[in-house]
Scaffold this active site. Structure first.
Site, PDB file in Angstrom:
ATOM      1  CE  LYS A  44       2.429  17.358 -16.261  1.00 55.62           C
ATOM      2  NZ  LYS A  44       2.567  16.032 -16.803  1.00 55.62           N
ATOM      3  CG  ASN A  65      -5.322  15.807 -21.252  1.00 54.11           C
ATOM      4  OD1 ASN A  65      -4.163  15.188 -20.962  1.00 54.11           O
ATOM      5  ND2 ASN A  65      -6.379  15.755 -20.547  1.00 54.11           N
ATOM      6  CG  HIS A  69       4.435  10.275 -25.425  1.00 56.26           C
ATOM      7  ND1 HIS A  69       2.995   9.855 -25.183  1.00 56.26           N
ATOM      8  CD2 HIS A  69       4.358  11.312 -24.950  1.00 56.26           C
ATOM      9  CE1 HIS A  69       2.056  10.743 -24.759  1.00 56.26           C
ATOM     10  NE2 HIS A  69       3.047  11.608 -24.452  1.00 56.26           N
ATOM     11  CE  LYS A 106      -2.576  12.775 -15.638  1.00 51.89           C
ATOM     12  NZ  LYS A 106      -2.928  13.125 -17.019  1.00 51.89           N
ATOM     13  CD  GLU A 116      -6.314  14.762 -16.595  1.00 47.79           C
ATOM     14  OE1 GLU A 116      -5.294  14.297 -16.033  1.00 47.79           O
ATOM     15  OE2 GLU A 116      -6.761  14.708 -17.802  1.00 47.79           O
ATOM     16  NE  ARG A 164      -2.282  16.651 -14.603  1.00 49.08           N
ATOM     17  CZ  ARG A 164      -1.726  16.006 -13.606  1.00 49.08           C
ATOM     18  NH1 ARG A 164      -2.023  15.764 -12.186  1.00 49.08           N
ATOM     19  NH2 ARG A 164      -0.620  15.009 -14.107  1.00 49.08           N
ATOM     20  CG  HIS A 179      -1.548  14.063 -24.758  1.00 43.96           C
ATOM     21  ND1 HIS A 179      -1.028  15.397 -25.120  1.00 43.96           N
ATOM     22  CD2 HIS A 179      -0.727  13.269 -24.155  1.00 43.96           C
ATOM     23  CE1 HIS A 179       0.309  15.479 -24.779  1.00 43.96           C
ATOM     24  NE2 HIS A 179       0.728  14.373 -23.972  1.00 43.96           N
ATOM     25  NE  ARG A 198      -4.202  -1.874   1.783  1.00 43.68           N
ATOM     26  CZ  ARG A 198      -4.296  -2.822   2.743  1.00 43.68           C
ATOM     27  NH1 ARG A 198      -3.265  -2.814   3.848  1.00 43.68           N
ATOM     28  NH2 ARG A 198      -4.697  -4.027   2.733  1.00 43.68           N
ATOM     29  CG  HIS A 218      -2.336   8.958 -25.375  1.00 44.42           C
ATOM     30  ND1 HIS A 218      -3.133   9.549 -23.973  1.00 44.42           N
ATOM     31  CD2 HIS A 218      -1.284   8.586 -24.846  1.00 44.42           C
ATOM     32  CE1 HIS A 218      -2.238   9.241 -23.219  1.00 44.42           C
ATOM     33  NE2 HIS A 218      -1.284   8.930 -23.660  1.00 44.42           N
ATOM     34  CD  GLU A 251       4.157  16.020 -23.872  1.00 39.65           C
ATOM     35  OE1 GLU A 251       3.256  16.832 -23.603  1.00 39.65           O
ATOM     36  OE2 GLU A 251       3.683  14.996 -24.033  1.00 39.65           O
TER      37      GLU A 251
END
Lengths: 345, 345
Positions: free
Chosen positions: A207, A225, A248, A128, A217, A221, A228, A106, A232, A170
């Site tokens: 950022k 994207n 990417h 993230k 998000e 936020r 993306h 955990r 993506h 980016e």
């Protein structure tokens, strides 16, 4: 947030102090074959006694199977909750190592040492973590902040031009959504950057500001994207086709072009602004060849993206260069049209 | 925290209101073959349109493989971040369903509807989610609070006496660590409880108070681990031996006896208090047969427990009935001795 992000050529020298102050019970470094050979030698002198976990590089290994291997090794090493995992690598190592640490017993501690430009300006900020699931990018993951992030521009010398360009996408995205002046200034420089440290610092600060305003998000936020939704989907689609795989940032560069075009169609961006973005991106990134069949499938994949409610594709678009608006509903058909625009460039 | 926990026979009638107010995009219910047959009929009339995910019951299925199946089904159902997973079942369903929801697309919503006494008084409070990994209990997991918990004592009628007794062990534990009077009062009642609702409410309030004071188990929350150092190790050990498997509470009952005995050895508990605990627990729980070889292996497993720093086994002991002290260092040899005490009872 930025007080846990250290940037600079001498930054790794701060690491022993941090590890000592926190009195971690064990230090483990996660590497892949590339970072073991090229980056670990720079890190090693700054570490106390530690052990290594090695995984195979590449997005295709950002899987549950690799996580199982990492957890197995952590278990064998008898790591307890006061252990720390140092993730030495690009986005794959950082995202997956962060996730593995966040859920082992955990949650044990982790420190990010991003070694690619992409990971330094993007994955390093915002907490993230995650892995790909059945071809869907970052489908499983959690939000969890690392104890610290150490960004050393010296690692960029280990990168191929292709990897450097991928991360640059980016950086460019941050200008497009938040700093028109910087875009204007830099688009004449192109990729011939001499001093990365300042660019990284600027990018990280953009950022960090966005993430601090909306960590989970819930809304704002999502401006990050931009590029993306299409990017993506394209990346996921080509992940299954080894000979056509994209990095990417290469996929995001295509995504930014498509979504800038959509911004014009939605009367948010002027045609001449799109032209500027086009000129700049095309000068850096090689054209990705897409057939009509590809375009159809990529557009359908965009619907599965995790930022969408099931009814519509919510896209981040540009409201002029330097400003973004999120949750702009876009149809699958519009995604198809934007990819057709790209493939005719 | 307790304002999201609803307890009572009519509690499921509150569910439609909650689901409507939060405007979830999709409702999915996680069941096993037992809760599908025996509990789902009670829940169904209170649910809007929904889908089902079914897994096999039993601790041996609380694995990464089962999670993969759940994520696969969630993906097929196109769940987005505004979906909710309703976990209908005992601790396995609640822990594993909670984990699957907490990491799917970095977190969708979930609601717990615990159907066993154990899950109602223990797993329902405190936000622990997780799964077993290579035989180690809850080795992978996160802390995440559900949107709400609906505890309906009517579900207890679906339980076997063995399952009821298993849950009762956690109820007894709450008295032992926090309420001497309740223990004194109830030890004459034994298992012949007529009205579970009040006992559940009392138990939940003890656990909630502890968890609120220390949500991430930095210190004080560890009092809840009384009985669990030895209990968990015993449970993990027998998990690999299908014909000797114990239910969680059955293992915890053994653990509480061993750790109460250790409390006497550490001059924290009086012998006559141990006698009272012994008499009570032995009247309810069948003796678990342990050979010397079992005892050795269980003691070594206790060292791997996730609450330990690698140097010592940190145990929660009783400082008299009704009060617990955590982080009491105990050696492997002492664990061995306590299990020998138990096996000679």
């Amino acid at each position: 947030m930025t007080d846990t992000i250290y940037i600079g050529k001498d930054v790794l020298k701060e690491l022993p102090e941090l590890l000592k102050n926190r009195a971690f019970s064990k230090v483990v470094v996660l590497v892949d074959e590339n970072t073991l050979a090229q980056c670990y030698p720079l890190l090693k002198p700054n570490l106390p006694e530690h052990e290594l976990i090695q995984v195979r590089s590449g997005e295709e290994n950002k899987t549950l199977q690799t996580c199982e291997h990492i957890w197995q090794r952590m278990t064998e090493m008898n790591l307890d909750r006061w252990s720390v995992l140092v993730n030495l690598g690009g986005g794959v190592i950082g995202d997956m190592g962060g996730f593995c640490a966040a859920v082992f017993k955990r949650g044990i501690y982790f420190v990010q040492v991003p070694t690619t430009l992409l990971a330094q300006v993007d994955a390093s900020v915002g907490g993230k973590t995650g892995l790909d699931f059945h071809g869907l990018k970052n489908h499983i993951g959690v939000y969890k902040e690392p104890q610290a992030v150490f960004i050393n521009p010296a690692f960029l010398e280990t990168l191929s031009p292709r990897q450097l360009k991928s991360g640059y996408a980016e950086v460019i995205k941050h200008w497009l959504i938040a700093d028109a002046d910087k875009f204007k200034e830099q688009r004449h420089v192109g990729l011939f950057v001499e001093e990365w440290e300042d660019l990284i610092r600027h990018s990280v600060s953009i950022k960090a500001k966005v993430v601090e305003a909306d960590p989970l998000e819930g809304g704002y936020r999502k401006v990050l994207n931009f590029g993306h939704t299409v990017g993506h989907a394209l990346e996921s689609y080509l992940l299954e086709k080894p000979e056509r795989q994209l990095l990417h940032g290469e996929a995001i560069a295509v995504g930014m072009l498509c979504e800038a075009w959509l911004s014009v169609k939605h009367d948010l961006l002027q045609q001449q602004e799109l032209d500027k973005i086009e000129t700049f991106l095309i000068s850096i990134y090689e054209k990705v060849q897409l057939r009509e069949e590809d375009i159809q499938q990529i557009s359908l994949l965009a619907l599965q993206d995790k930022k969408n409610s099931s009814a519509a594709i919510n896209c981040t678009l540009l409201k002029g260069i330097g400003q973004a608006v999120y949750d702009q509903p876009v149809t699958v058909q519009e995604i198809v049209s934007s990819l057709r625009y790209y493939s005719l460039l």
